[in-house]
Enzyme design. Structure first.
Site, PDB file in Angstrom:
ATOM      1  N   ASP A  30      17.320  21.558  21.436  1.00  0.00           N
ATOM      2  CA  ASP A  30      17.237  20.351  21.490  1.00  0.00           C
ATOM      3  C   ASP A  30      17.213  19.663  22.884  1.00  0.00           C
ATOM      4  OD1 ASP A  30      17.050  18.240  18.654  1.00  0.00           O
ATOM      5  OD2 ASP A  30      17.798  17.533  20.605  1.00  0.00           O
ATOM      6  N   THR A  85       9.032  13.727  12.316  1.00  0.00           N
ATOM      7  CA  THR A  85       7.578  13.185  12.565  1.00  0.00           C
ATOM      8  C   THR A  85       7.739  11.653  11.976  1.00  0.00           C
ATOM      9  OG1 THR A  85       7.310  14.208  10.325  1.00  0.00           O
ATOM     10  CG2 THR A  85       6.323  15.214  12.199  1.00  0.00           C
ATOM     11  N   GLU A 152      18.818  16.784   0.693  1.00  0.00           N
ATOM     12  CA  GLU A 152      19.926  16.536   1.400  1.00  0.00           C
ATOM     13  C   GLU A 152      20.993  16.524   0.376  1.00  0.00           C
ATOM     14  OE1 GLU A 152      20.091  13.214   4.144  1.00  0.00           O
ATOM     15  OE2 GLU A 152      17.882  13.377   4.326  1.00  0.00           O
ATOM     16  N   GLY A 258      16.425   2.407 -11.240  1.00  0.00           N
ATOM     17  CA  GLY A 258      17.213   1.924 -10.278  1.00  0.00           C
ATOM     18  C   GLY A 258      17.051   1.260  -9.183  1.00  0.00           C
ATOM     19  N   CYS A 265      12.401  10.917   4.172  1.00  0.00           N
ATOM     20  CA  CYS A 265      11.348  11.617   3.792  1.00  0.00           C
ATOM     21  C   CYS A 265      10.134  10.941   3.028  1.00  0.00           C
ATOM     22  CB  CYS A 265      11.640  13.025   3.038  1.00  0.00           C
ATOM     23  SG  CYS A 265      12.395  14.277   4.226  1.00  0.00           S
ATOM     24  N   LYS A 328      21.363   8.211  -0.496  1.00  0.00           N
ATOM     25  CA  LYS A 328      21.938   9.078  -1.656  1.00  0.00           C
ATOM     26  C   LYS A 328      23.323   9.597  -1.557  1.00  0.00           C
ATOM     27  CE  LYS A 328      20.576  13.359  -2.042  1.00  0.00           C
ATOM     28  NZ  LYS A 328      19.603  14.410  -2.364  1.00  0.00           N
TER      29      LYS A 328
END
Length: 438
Positions: A30, A85, A152, A258, A265, A328
């Site tokens: 990276d 992306t 996730e 909700g 994503c 989340k």
């Protein structure tokens, strides 16, 4: 096997560590030196359950290393591209800058028989374009597409024990056979557990990922659209979702009304999908996704409107305790987070917003320092005129309403996830407000 993983963000870091945990020799690369230093020290730069443990164990064995130099990818048999992306500024389209840069930087270090494997979520047609660049390089390397399906909060588990594998292979039979053999070796552990495998072409592999996300987003927005109807008819959307979810053709997963979906994503992927479909002259085929997106954003606004109504139309100067910041639970990801969006909107209306979250305070405070943050939920609740639950962490879902009652100034709670026991909260003396329920 010797593997390289280009891009050590959320996807890449998890993939690199998980592959090393499975016994491969992995180099993660990276351009962010701080991120690489943290990973090399066994420290995850973001919250993901299980990741620190496998980072520590894999780096200790020497099977996992990190670098900022793409030259260190040389000698690996398989090279995974796992860069982001993001959505282009001023457009719904996906920004492929990082994908293209990763491949261009990797090309000088490819050898005959190497396999470049795309894992990033990209518009259909991207793999064919990249494969042409690999072929033009004269390296003798090949390209395949292997989409990820990580959740996730469960990403390590989903990488080590995936529920399915998809290979998008080159059109040339010899290259397809060689590519499949290399991928089979990478995923030997999962395939040995009879993990379902779909072997297909580039375009289908690319579409699998975006189609899955589009379907999940549609299912969520469908039940939220039903919540909008329930609110004007007196129906109960939670009972509705239970009833239709019992139909095994539909299923109950993702049928929970909700405040809607967020994260890095689903929102960007459905927008990029619509943009790509329009480029292909088939925008009408996925035009419904624009309404899926609109419904999702309306639910955030609905929570804000309910908060204003609960406070008698006067928000300015009122203390609102916001429970949740991440998009989340089991994550510190605040990208396109409905919870953070609600908090910021209420702050913009003049409220004294005090937000709490078990993991996302640090990331949220860097982006929105205008909010007040409390790590202790009790401090956030203290003297609140209103409580708004927007991320369904267990700490909030199972909070004792009797414990919380004496802390607040006014016992009114908006359940933005329809996750609390309404009967228990009302019995404890709270005014309980939710979405799509009487």
């Amino acid at each position: 096997m010797k593997l390289s993983v280009i891009g050590c963000g959320y996807l890449g870091a998890v993939h690199a560590a998980s592959m090393a945990e499975l016994g491969h020799d992995v180099i993660g690369i990276d351009i962010d030196q701080a991120k690489i230093d943290a990973l090399a020290a066994g420290k995850a730069p973001f919250f993901e359950p299980g990741l620190p443990e496998i980072l520590t164990s894999a780096t200790a064995t020497g099977r996992l290393r990190f670098s900022t130099d793409l030259a260190d990818a040389a000698g690996s048999q398989v090279h995974f591209i796992a860069v982001g992306t993001p959505q282009k500024r001023g457009s719904y389209a996906a920004d492929l800058t990082y994908v293209n840069a990763a491949l261009e930087g990797l090309l000088p270090y490819l050898s005959d028989g190497d396999l470049v494997v795309g894992k990033s979520t990209v518009p259909v047609g991207t793999a064919a374009d990249l494969a042409a660049k690999v072929a033009a390089s004269g390296s003798g390397a090949m390209l395949a597409w292997n989409p990820e399906f990580l959740r996730e909060g469960f990403a390590v588990q989903d990488t080590i024990s995936p529920d399915r594998l998809v290979y998008g292979l080159p059109p040339e039979p010899a290259q397809a056979e060689a590519s499949k053999a290399l991928l089979d070796a990478v995923y030997e552990s999962a395939l040995g557990k009879d993990t379902p495998l779909v072997v297909t072409d580039y375009a289908t592999a690319e579409l699998v990922k975006v189609s899955a996300n589009a379907f999940l987003a549609t299912k969520i927005s469908f039940i939220n659209a039903m919540a909008e109807i329930a609110e004007v008819t007196g129906a109960d959307v939670t009972q509705l979702s239970t009833a239709i979810g019992l139909d095994d053709r539909i299923g109950w997963k993702f049928l929970k009304a909700g405040v809607g979906f967020g994260g890095g994503c689903l929102p960007k992927d459905i927008r990029a999908f619509t943009a790509r479909a329009e480029e292909l002259g088939r925008g009408e085929s996925v035009a419904f996704l624009k309404e899926v997106d609109a419904i999702n954003l309306r639910r955030r606004q609905r929570v804000v409107d309910l908060a204003v109504e609960a406070l008698g139309g006067q928000v300015n100067g009122k203390k609102i305790a916001v429970l949740g910041l991440a998009f989340k639970p089991h994550s510190d990801d605040i990208r396109d987070s409905p919870a953070l969006d609600v908090a910021v909107q209420l702050k913009g209306r003049g409220a004294n917003v005090v937000a709490t979250d078990p993991e996302a305070i640090h990331t949220a405070s860097r982006v929105h320092p205008q909010l007040t943050y409390e790590a202790d939920p009790a401090a956030a609740l203290q003297d609140a005129d209103l409580v708004v639950l927007v991320t369904e962490w267990d700490e909030f879902r199972y909070m004792d309403p009797s414990w919380a009652l004496p802390l607040v100034k006014t016992p009114t709670i908006i359940d933005g996830r329809n996750t609390l026991d309404a009967t228990a909260w009302r019995a404890a003396g709270w005014t309980y407000i939710s979405l799509g329920r009487p």
